[in-house]
Design a protein around this motif. Structure first.
Motif: not given
Length: 183
Positions: A92-99
């Motif tokens: 994501t633009p805000g970083g890497v989201q852990l799903t």
């Protein structure tokens, strides 16, 4: 006879997660009746799951035979042994989201949680308006990881900033040879 080499183990094709929770309690039933009912449900679920797996394997075996045009093929899968953290993620633009953070693996044991936003990995910034830059930086770090190495995740969990060291584990699948023949 044709030999095929798969890039992914067949176990990946057998990811039929059958989640079935049945709890029945009637007033007046004894504990033994409840235990017996629970055993019956577990046996039925196991049998049903095995039938579904057999069906899927049969379906995939037929597809492999049809695609190869052969009457018999052999699938040869080398052992897989590689570094593993136990996380799924989305850029994501805000970083890497852990799903997802897989229970029983090092990332979960270290304290990472589903929903954490990774903004830095081993000192490498993962926040940018350019998604390609984030993706390249993130996967470059993951490709360099080695079993036993500690990776430092800087994450945001809501408004809270955390630094979480994670020791890289290992995934280890045995190799196998499987021969498929038409009846």
């Amino acid at each position: 006879m044709k030999t095929m080499k798969l890039k992914r183990p067949l176990t990946a094709m057998i990811l039929l997660a059958t989640a079935m929770v049945l709890q029945v309690s009637h007033a007046g039933e004894s504990k033994q009746q409840e235990k017996n009912k629970s055993k019956d449900i577990k046996a039925w679920t196991k049998e049903k799951h095995q039938d579904e797996i057999k069906y899927e394997i049969s379906f995939l075996a037929k597809k492999l035979l049809d695609m190869s045009g052969e009457e018999t093929i052999t699938v040869n899968q080398d052992p897989i042994r590689k570094p593993f953290l136990g996380i799924c993620s989305e850029i994501t633009p805000g970083g890497v989201q852990l799903t997802c953070v897989t229970p029983g693996h090092n990332a979960k044991a270290a304290g990472l949680q589903t929903g954490d936003m990774v903004v830095e990995l081993n000192g490498v910034n993962l926040v940018s308006s350019k998604m390609d830059e984030i993706k390249e930086a993130y996967y470059h770090q993951l490709m360099k990881m080695k079993t036993g190495q500690t990776m430092l995740f800087k994450v945001y969990r809501g408004p809270e900033a955390l630094e979480i060291p994670v020791t890289v584990g290992e995934i280890n699948h045995p190799g196998y040879v499987m021969t498929i023949k038409r009846k």
